[in-house]
Design a protein around this motif. Structure first.
Motif: not given
Length: 111
Positions: A67-69, A87-96, A10-26
């Protein structure tokens, strides 16, 4: 490798972040070391950026797409379209796909 049907781009504009970005080390990129030129020694996947250009999305960050995590597994250029893609790994098997698109390994996901 990401289980079949759990990967999506997806492109970034299609995503809704649900947490703060990880620290750079992670939020490290895959395959960051320079290649010695040997095909056999290359990374298993293409190198990824640690964050998108504006810094709002990082590798490993939980996010929502249509709407998919899921979680961010790859950030960068792709061979199938212009621009910066996530690139995302979706929690449910609803990717392509499984992280590989048109024979190119962009990311892998634990089973």
């Amino acid at each position: 490798e990401c289980p079949a049907g759990k990967g999506v781009f997806a492109q970034a504009a299609q995503l809704a972040g649900s947490a703060a970005p990880l620290p750079p080390a992670m939020a490290t990129s895959r395959g960051g070391a320079a290649s010695s030129g040997s095909v056999e020694e290359g990374p298993a996947t293409l190198p990824s950026r640690a964050k998108i250009a504006d810094g709002s999305i990082s590798l490993g960050q939980p996010t929502t797409w249509n709407g998919k995590k899921g979680s961010v597994k790859y950030i960068g250029e792709v061979k199938f379209a212009k621009g910066e893609w996530v690139g995302l790994q979706l929690t449910d098997g609803c990717g392509v796909h499984d992280g590989h698109v048109m024979g190119v390994p962009y990311f892998e996901c634990p089973s």
